[in-house]
Design a protein around this motif. Structure first.
Motif: not given
Length: 533
Positions: A64-65, A71-72, A79-80, A98-99
């Motif tokens: 899970t971690e 995903v982070q 973002t980049v 996802g994002a």
């Protein structure tokens, strides 16, 4: 089949020579083995955790971690990518897989899709992209891992963790560790001879994620402590070697531990213990560019989310190597070097169970195993002598001795580990081997009682019993292979010993009986079969 063939005698002699040659080192001390000539074998049986004593750890891979971290990282990549394309989204929200980026206009969506698709076009572990780009209503674009990629992360993480754990334990010098998968997300580590499970846990459990990131000089640590962390930065705690306190660092990773090719214990210009490192070609280029563009600025060396050093970049570092300074002892530096060389764990490992098997318990287990093997062997010998006399029973006993010698020799040569279940497999192998002799002798007895000659009875005994012997050993081998493939730990030790025993028992039980009885027939020229009465 009862003829005294030359090739059978030669094969039997070679089997005895092989068994004695490779099993004999087990009777010597370590000093005596080291004194042997170089061309002689020196390998011995490795005793398992239950016989030698050591440490046992049951580890749970925190899938899970790991998924949350992946995903982070994907969100940061989005973002980049958008920043480099000079596209400013209204927000970027992260979900379980996802994002999602929100934009003010449809034109921004159209412009953002192109670089984001280039981002996900990079192949994953299976040489195909494991991420997708999807347009959503409301001027939104979602970049996410595929369901197949999310499902495969667990298995991949466990496989990678096993390899990393193995490299780290090998770095400790622990002999013949057993590292096996248990279930879907658990790993069992057995380290014979390692008496301190806490030290083993400290080396194994540290994730060892190494990154090099710039220190954020524009933001304020005090404001970050108050909860106002600037976008694109993060607040990290510093270790005692870094002076303690907190550091505000840029989230963007300049170089990571994936580019690390070698770490070693060294000294700095003040002759203080330090850690030397070297990057691969890609890492050296990126590190050189980063240090060239940021001369005079500090950068943070981060291990598992904590700053271990934050030196200033005095000159561009273009050689791809450097050192990490700190108040390291030789032992602490050695442990960190072992971690870095072993590679980073793909996911945190949680210790579910730890256990120490003391040397006294191991000695008791060895004594109990040796006693049980001896008792089992003596019972078999007694039965064979009582049932078939000293001649036929003695031939079977010689076959059993050869069988045991060959098993020990084969396990020593292959570096196999002997466990208590392995001893059980050894005893079962003796029983299976003598069972072949029982089948042959009983068939001979039946033939002799029907009035057939000694030669005809002996020949029929081997011919008619051989099919049953082969079938019995094949089914035993199949069962052992199933246990070895699907079992773990002690079950595999039992299966491995049993598998070796199947091949050695076929050789010893049948070949020794054929050569022994053929020699007796040639020398004694008997008129009747002794076991027929």
């Amino acid at each position: 089949m009862i003829h005294l063939s030359r090739w059978k005698v030669i094969l039997l002699a070679l089997s005895f020579a092989f068994g004695v040659l490779f099993a004999y080192p087990n009777l010597l001390t370590e000093g005596q083995r080291n004194a042997l000539p170089g061309f002689l074998p020196k390998s011995v049986l490795n005793l398992g955790l239950d016989l030698q004593g050591g440490s046992y750890l049951l580890l749970e891979v925190d899938v899970t971690e790991m998924r949350a971290k992946r995903v982070q990282n994907l969100q940061e990549d989005v973002t980049v990518t958008l920043r480099e394309a000079e596209i400013t989204p209204l927000s970027i929200q992260r979900d379980e897989a996802g994002a999602t980026a929100s934009f003010a206009t449809q034109a921004q969506v159209d412009a953002a899709v192109v670089p984001l698709r280039n981002l996900v076009a990079q192949p994953g572990l299976n040489a195909v992209s494991d991420r997708t780009v999807q347009r959503l209503p409301g001027n939104r674009v979602r970049v996410a891992f595929t369901p197949q990629a999310m499902d495969g992360m667990a298995s991949t993480a466990v496989d990678q963790s096993i390899e990393v754990v193995r490299r780290r334990i090998d770095g400790l010098g622990t002999r013949e560790p057993s590292i096996t998968r248990q279930g879907t997300t658990r790993i069992v580590v057995q380290a014979p001879g390692e008496s301190d499970p806490a030290a083993l846990e400290r080396v194994i459990g540290q994730t060892a994620q190494l990154t090099f990131q710039l220190v954020d000089l524009e933001g304020s640590v005090e404001e970050a402590l108050a909860g106002r962390v600037p976008p694109g930065s993060e607040l990290l705690e510093g270790t005692a070697d870094a002076g303690g306190g907190y550091f505000l660092v840029k989230r963007r990773v300049l170089v990571s531990g994936e580019n690390l090719t070698r770490a070693e214990v060294t000294t700095d210009q003040n002759n203080q213990t330090a850690i030397g490192f070297r990057f691969d070609g890609q890492g050296a280029r990126r590190f050189g560019e980063a240090t060239t563009q940021n001369v005079g600025k500090p950068f943070a060396i981060i291990l598992d989310g904590k700053v271990i050093s934050a030196p200033n970049i005095e000159t561009p570092i273009t050689g791809g190597s450097g050192i990490i300074r700190g108040n390291y002892t030789i032992q602490a530096a050695g442990e960190m070097v072992n971690l870095l060389n072993g590679g980073a764990l793909p996911a945190p490992l949680n210790v579910e169970e730890r256990r120490t098997v003391t040397a006294e318990l191991g000695a008791d287990a060895v004594a109990a195993g040796a006693l049980s093997t001896l008792v089992g062997f003596l019972i078999i010998v007694l039965f064979m002598f009582l049932a078939y006399g000293f001649l036929f029973g003695g031939i079977s006993v010689i076959g059993l001795l050869l069988n045991g010698t060959l098993i020990v020799a084969a396990m020593s040569m292959t570096g196999a580990t002997l466990t208590l279940p392995g001893i059980a497999g050894l005893i079962l192998t003796f029983a299976v081997a003598v069972d072949a002799n029982v089948l042959i002798y009983e068939r001979m007895r039946d033939e002799a009682r029907q009035g057939r000659s000694v030669i005809a009875s002996l020949d029929a005994g081997f011919n008619k019993a051989m099919g049953t012997i082969i079938d019995a050993n094949l089914t035993t081998l199949v069962a052992a292979l199933i246990m070895f493939i699907f079992g773990a730990g002690p079950v595999r030790g039992f299966a491995w010993t049993l598998s070796i025993g199947v091949f050695t028992s076929m050789l010893s039980a049948v070949l020794v009986a054929q050569v022994g009885l053929a020699w007796w027939l040639k020398v004694a020229k008997p008129k009747k079969l002794p076991i027929a009465e």
